[in-house]
Design a protein around this motif. Structure first.
Motif, PDB file in Angstrom:
ATOM      1  N   ALA A  69       0.832  -1.204   0.000  1.00 50.68           N
ATOM      2  CA  ALA A  69       0.000   0.000   0.000  1.00 50.68           C
ATOM      3  C   ALA A  69       0.866   1.253   0.000  1.00 50.68           C
ATOM      4  O   ALA A  69       0.548   2.242  -0.643  1.00 50.68           O
ATOM      5  N   GLY A  70       1.977   1.205   0.729  1.00 44.58           N
ATOM      6  CA  GLY A  70       2.890   2.346   0.746  1.00 44.58           C
ATOM      7  C   GLY A  70       2.307   3.602   1.354  1.00 44.58           C
ATOM      8  O   GLY A  70       2.604   4.699   0.896  1.00 44.58           O
ATOM      9  N   VAL A  71       1.482   3.480   2.380  1.00 45.74           N
ATOM     10  CA  VAL A  71       0.823   4.662   2.919  1.00 45.74           C
ATOM     11  C   VAL A  71       1.320   5.102   4.296  1.00 45.74           C
ATOM     12  O   VAL A  71       1.156   6.253   4.659  1.00 45.74           O
ATOM     13  N   CYS A  72       1.933   4.200   5.070  1.00 47.74           N
ATOM     14  CA  CYS A  72       2.316   4.629   6.420  1.00 47.74           C
ATOM     15  C   CYS A  72       3.571   5.477   6.395  1.00 47.74           C
ATOM     16  O   CYS A  72       3.811   6.250   7.295  1.00 47.74           O
ATOM     17  N   ARG A  73       4.355   5.352   5.341  1.00 48.80           N
ATOM     18  CA  ARG A  73       5.550   6.169   5.114  1.00 48.80           C
ATOM     19  C   ARG A  73       6.569   6.053   6.244  1.00 48.80           C
ATOM     20  O   ARG A  73       7.252   7.011   6.560  1.00 48.80           O
ATOM     21  N   MET A  76      11.055   4.356   5.653  1.00 50.39           N
ATOM     22  CA  MET A  76      11.928   5.222   4.868  1.00 50.39           C
ATOM     23  C   MET A  76      13.362   4.712   4.902  1.00 50.39           C
ATOM     24  O   MET A  76      13.868   4.323   5.965  1.00 50.39           O
ATOM     25  N   ILE A  87      10.524   4.826   0.154  1.00 46.93           N
ATOM     26  CA  ILE A  87       9.916   3.810   1.006  1.00 46.93           C
ATOM     27  C   ILE A  87      10.451   2.444   0.574  1.00 46.93           C
ATOM     28  O   ILE A  87      10.517   2.130  -0.614  1.00 46.93           O
ATOM     29  N   ASN A  90       8.055  -0.294  -1.544  1.00 47.77           N
ATOM     30  CA  ASN A  90       7.712  -0.213  -2.969  1.00 47.77           C
ATOM     31  C   ASN A  90       8.935   0.056  -3.834  1.00 47.77           C
ATOM     32  O   ASN A  90       8.819   0.462  -4.968  1.00 47.77           O
ATOM     33  N   GLY A 113       7.311  10.598  11.084  1.00 50.14           N
ATOM     34  CA  GLY A 113       6.259   9.724  10.567  1.00 50.14           C
ATOM     35  C   GLY A 113       5.454   9.143  11.718  1.00 50.14           C
ATOM     36  O   GLY A 113       4.222   9.057  11.673  1.00 50.14           O
ATOM     37  N   PHE A 116       3.255  11.849  13.275  1.00 51.60           N
ATOM     38  CA  PHE A 116       2.029  12.060  12.503  1.00 51.60           C
ATOM     39  C   PHE A 116       0.997  10.975  12.827  1.00 51.60           C
ATOM     40  O   PHE A 116      -0.198  11.229  12.873  1.00 51.60           O
ATOM     41  N   HIS A 117       1.482   9.743  13.048  1.00 56.00           N
ATOM     42  CA  HIS A 117       0.548   8.676  13.419  1.00 56.00           C
ATOM     43  C   HIS A 117      -0.083   8.928  14.775  1.00 56.00           C
ATOM     44  O   HIS A 117      -1.191   8.507  15.042  1.00 56.00           O
ATOM     45  N   ILE A 175      -4.824   3.705  12.575  1.00 56.82           N
ATOM     46  CA  ILE A 175      -3.841   4.531  11.868  1.00 56.82           C
ATOM     47  C   ILE A 175      -4.017   4.421  10.360  1.00 56.82           C
ATOM     48  O   ILE A 175      -3.170   4.849   9.599  1.00 56.82           O
ATOM     49  N   LEU A 176      -5.117   3.821   9.912  1.00 59.55           N
ATOM     50  CA  LEU A 176      -5.488   3.751   8.500  1.00 59.55           C
ATOM     51  C   LEU A 176      -4.400   3.130   7.621  1.00 59.55           C
ATOM     52  O   LEU A 176      -4.139   3.590   6.522  1.00 59.55           O
ATOM     53  N   GLY A 199      -9.087  12.339   4.150  1.00 64.31           N
ATOM     54  CA  GLY A 199      -8.269  13.152   5.036  1.00 64.31           C
ATOM     55  C   GLY A 199      -8.237  12.568   6.433  1.00 64.31           C
ATOM     56  O   GLY A 199      -8.338  11.350   6.607  1.00 64.31           O
TER      57      GLY A 199
END
Lengths: 538, 437
Positions: A69-73, A76, A87, A90, A113, A116-117, A175-176, A199
């Protein structure tokens, strides 16, 4: 540690193969990870290379059994020659790549990161079931440890969302990472879950009237890196740091998923899957999640019962042995597919040599659905070792047909029946009928781990001997594919109970069997707290 | 007056939006010519013209077309008409005034890149332009410019219009592709890039309305002819949509490299009487803001804007005069990006909300001493950390506003009122924040 901590890039459901044709010999690439030279197969992502080489890397959304998915970032990494952090999930490893996740730049990015979570996370660890095994806590200890700067109001979202019969959702903790959504899309293929809104108002949810109700739903609780998805069966029962783990095999069906049982002195509390490439991948089914309940003390037969009187099991076994030896064909053995190869060997050997009978009957619990398969893991044969039993019956040419037993009981040709009954009684829909049928015998010896009111109420010459469950003994199960897997004794719930092997030893005249002393005693039984009683399952 | 009418030559004619009017002014002549040309020749002409994507990123169009793999898979051409960058309204003018110009450009481009199917993805709020385009597509199909065997050339190109649901993120090319595929409009991971695996996992080209319309002129005048306007690296003309505190806001076409101040003072009639220029956002709300001093020698082209640390973007110029509070302006911008973040990547999902809340606190007199530095830190960590550029788009204005107008932010925090307006500002907030809105 459990098998599923060593990640492999096989079994990645849902991802399309990157190469059109399989290459005969996989091309190997050389790279450098955190200063260590490594060699990986072409097409391996950086995060897989990290795991294959024992390097740790922060991540939430990536899971080896799901698509990227590459969304939690969070994963790194710094790649030499690339000014921007990339990331790891990916980005594929290329020849000569020099990559690290230890530089200050990476640490700063991961710290942020993580922040932000956490800014909208409720931080309710003291009342969260995930505490102690939470990705947020783990990564905070590894990369965080900062003073939070978030001084604004947090986003409010839905709490205690009842997703389905087994899973509860707290959208504020979420945390989506979308692992659960990808699981229902790619593995269970039931597509119940989705991310609604966008969002920081985004929430996991189900559509109206379409609850998360599939036989694999509890896997989303396992793969949830935080306390957003919790299991109704486990919620509020125990803090995880009070639990110990025991690696074992699921006895719920003939697939033989690798699992681990979590227990403490009050009993076993939950089952989670262990990774096995050829058997179950990363997953297990919800039916298997319940394969601990019959092992707990409150469901168990605690002592032997002979003609309505309680008795020490080893004494009961010895007395039974005296009555059976040399009984010939008047004695019949009824065996279910719930026991280990070693136990079958002992029991069948005893039947053949000491008793001298050829009447051994295979009790098949659900002949109509035994061939069923749900396409993923769960098989219609709800026994862990049908294959092991069949092999043994065939090789000792002992197998007889069920109607012969019925006939024998009616005619009086069979007077004594020894039953290796079901360990997991809930999977035997015909249990009641079979007890009725077999109790026609003049003498009934019933070996079983769980208590059963119907059996205890039987009059006459009835002997009940308590057995050990699969968590309490060593042995081998052969799954439907023929893969032999061993279970080890890890705990003792009913110390007086015996394995069939031990029963046979005693029946053969051994003076005593060794009591389990080298394993954890789980004999206290469940202490219910008031909260669970008031609150119920949700 | 340096305004040129190159793409917009006939925009003042009302009949130009109909097929008859378009044809009367030379319409579809270039299509007939292009269909007789070799595909590669068209791509070469576009490369030679130096045309750069007009949607915002300014990537050379011919080069983009060259990325398509030769694997025999069906290809798609998508027109990005999801014009949603705040301040931008040039595509709208083009679609309203000259729908056939876009259609002609698209058919030529589709032929050149080998796409048999093309879509115009138009934003949901553009109902008016969508209806005009629908009519135009019908007319063009009836006249044989769309469909099978166009003008007897044996070339088949089908063209359809797709109305989005009004999300900013669907203007991002992979977000657009997701939306067009019927999924939630969220950007996809790259690689694979759309040119390799785009719409329906097939090779796909996504171009802006203005880019595709310009292809018609490139066919007419040739690559070299197109270079008559503009600079070496920014060839051709561009439509700029100017809004804000000027006498005559609107869309004007000028050659690239045109001085920004001339554009404001001549084309747009200058500032309102008695006002002084404070700042200009040159390329849509996500472009870093320029101070009045930086504007003095700014020219409207990609390289000059990049040298000034900003970007030409979609050509949406927002002029801010001295009667405006920069904290207030930024509050509006951050509200927009918070509202539009798709929520996929954590830094953007959480960072946009955090930034908006901090600025909201400041405008309500609740700012804290460290807030200015915190804003800079948050935006810095949002930059370059996500799948798409929305996070950067949200971070860049914050970085530039706070850096260049730091005194206004610090004054607001210290005095609990705006330096310009002398009061607190009750900015709009998303309902979920529970703030005034």
């Amino acid at each position: 540690m459990a098998d599923n901590t060593t990640h492999s890039n096989t079994g990645r459901a849902g991802t399309e193969p990157t190469e059109a044709k399989p290459v005969e010999a996989p091309k190997m690439l050389k790279a450098k990870i955190n200063g260590v030279d490594v060699e990986v197969k072409a097409g391996t992502s950086i995060i897989e290379a990290f795991h294959q080489n024992g390097q740790s890397i922060a991540h939430y959304c990536w899971h080896p059994g799901l698509s990227v998915a590459g969304v939690c970032r969070l994963c790194m990494v710094e790649i030499e020659g690339n000014p921007r952090l990339q990331i790891a999930c990916n980005t594929a490893v290329t020849e000569g790549m020099v990559v690290n996740n230890a530089s200050e730049k990476v640490k700063e990015a991961v710290k942020w990161g993580l922040d932000f979570h956490l800014i909208n996370h409720p931080l309710d660890c003291p009342i969260c079931d995930q505490a102690g095994e939470c990705g947020l806590q783990d990564q905070y200890m590894a990369y965080g440890k900062y003073d939070p700067e978030m001084a604004e109001r947090k986003v409010k979202k839905h709490k205690v969302v009842d997703l389905g019969p087994r899973v509860v959702l707290d959208t504020e903790r979420c945390i989506l990472c979308s692992r659960c959504v990808r699981f229902t899309d790619e593995v269970s293929k039931s597509n119940e879950l989705g991310i609604f809104n966008r969002g920081d108002r985004a929430e996991i949810g189900t559509f109206d009237g379409k609850p998360l109700n599939n036989n694999y739903s509890t896997n989303v609780v396992d793969i949830c890196p935080v306390g957003a998805l919790t299991s109704k069966d486990f919620r509020f029962r125990q803090r995880v740091w009070f639990l110990r783990e025991h690696n074992t095999i699921c006895t719920g069906c003939s697939t033989g998923c690798n699992t681990r049982a979590f227990y403490n002195k009050e009993g076993v509390f939950r089952i989670k899957p262990n990774y096995h490439k050829d058997v179950n991948g990363y997953w297990m089914c919800d039916v298997g999640r319940d394969v601990y309940k019959f092992a707990n003390k409150e469901a168990r037969l605690l002592d032997a019962r002979v003609r309505g009187e309680w008795m020490v099991p080893s004494l009961a076994a010895k007395k039974t042995g005296e009555a059976l030896r040399g009984g010939g064909n008047k004695v019949a053995f009824v065996v279910t597919g719930q026991y280990t190869n070693e136990e079958y060997d002992a029991l069948l050997g005893f039947a053949k040599n000491e008793v001298g009978t050829s009447n051994v009957f295979h009790w098949i619990n659900n002949p109509e659905t035994i061939e069923a398969f749900d396409g993923l893991l769960l098989r219609g044969d709800r026994n862990p070792n049908t294959r092991g039993l069949m092999d043994r019956l065939a090789s000792s040419s002992l197998s007889a047909k069920w109607p012969e037993l019925v006939q024998g009981l009616t005619s009086g040709a069979i007077t004594t029946v020894v039953v290796a009954g079901p360990e997991n009684q809930s999977q035997f829909p015909d249990l009641k009928a079979k007890i009725m049928e077999l109790s026609k015998a003049a003498k009934l010896v019933w070996l079983q781990a769980g208590k059963n009111d119907q059996l205890e109420a039987l009059d006459g010459d009835v002997t009940l001997i308590p057995l050990k469950t699969y968590l309490e003994k060593d042995g081998t199960f052969v799954n439907y594919k023929g893969i032999a897997q061993t279970v080890k004794k890890g705990l003792s719930i009913v110390p007086a109970s015996l394995s069939i092997t031990e029963v046979v030893e005693l029946m053969r005249g051994a003076p005593a069997v060794e009591a389990p002393s080298d394993v954890d005693q789980v004999g206290v039984g469940r202490i219910y707290n008031e909260f669970t009683l008031v609150r119920g399952n949700l | 007056m340096a305004e040129v009418k190159y793409l917009s030559e006939h925009y003042h004619k009302k009949e130009y939006r109909t097929l008859a009017g378009y044809k009367a002014n030379g319409g579809y002549e270039q299509l007939a010519r292009a269909l007789k040309m070799d595909k590669q020749k068209i791509i070469d002409e576009v490369k030679a013209s130096g045309l750069r994507g007009r949607g915002g990123a300014g990537f050379p169009t011919g080069v983009k077309w060259g990325f398509l793999p030769n694997n025999g898979e069906p290809r798609y051409l998508l027109c990005n008409a999801d014009e949603s960058e705040p301040g931008t309204f040039k595509d709208r003018v083009m679609m309203e005034k000259a729908p056939h110009q876009l259609i002609e450009g698209m058919i030529i481009s589709a032929y050149a890149v080998g796409a048999k199917k093309a879509y115009i993805y138009i934003r949901g709020e553009y109902m008016g332009p969508a209806m005009i385009l629908e009519d135009a597509i019908r007319e063009a199909r009836d006249a044989g410019y769309i469909g099978k065997n166009i003008l007897g050339s044996g070339v088949d190109v089908e063209l359809d219009l797709y109305l989005g649901a009004g999300a900013y993120i669907c203007g991002e090319e992979t977000g657009l592709i997701s939306s067009l595929e019927g999924y939630k409009g969220q950007p996809k991971l790259k690689p694979p890039f759309p040119a390799v695996q785009g719409y329906l996992k097939k090779p796909t080209i996504v171009n802006n309305v203005e880019t595709l319309a310009a292809v018609v002129n490139i066919i007419r005048d040739g690559g070299a002819g197109y270079r008559k306007y503009g600079t070496e690296k920014s060839a051709g003309t561009k439509l700029f949509s100017l809004s804000g505190n000027v006498q005559k806001p609107g869309t004007y076409e000028v050659p690239l490299g045109y001085p920004l101040m001339d554009f404001i003072n001549i084309e747009c009639g200058g500032l309102l009487p008695g006002r002084k220029l404070k700042a200009v956002v040159p390329g849509g709300s996500s472009a870093p803001v320029l101070t009045a001093a930086e504007c003095a020698d700014a020219t409207l082209d990609y390289e000059n804007m990049a040298a000034k640390g900003s970007m030409l973007g979609s050509g949406a110029i927002i002029v801010i005069d001295d009667s405006y509070c920069m904290v207030d302006v930024l509050s509006t911008i951050t509200h927009f990006y918070h509202h539009e973040s798709c929520g996929q990547c954590t830094p953007c999902r959480e960072g946009t909300g955090w930034i908006e809340k901090i600025i909201h606190s400041i405008t309500h007199g609740e700012g804290k001493p460290g807030d200015v530095d915190l804003l800079l830190k948050i935006s810095d960590q949002m930059k370059g950390r996500t799948i798409c550029a929305l996070s950067d788009a949200a971070a860049l204005p914050v970085l530039s506003f706070v850096t260049k107008f730091r005194d206004e932010f610090e004054y607001f925090i210290r005095e609990k009122k705006s330096k310009v307006k002398g009061t607190q500002i009750y900015a709009q907030m998303h309902p979920s924040l529970g703030g005034a809105h």
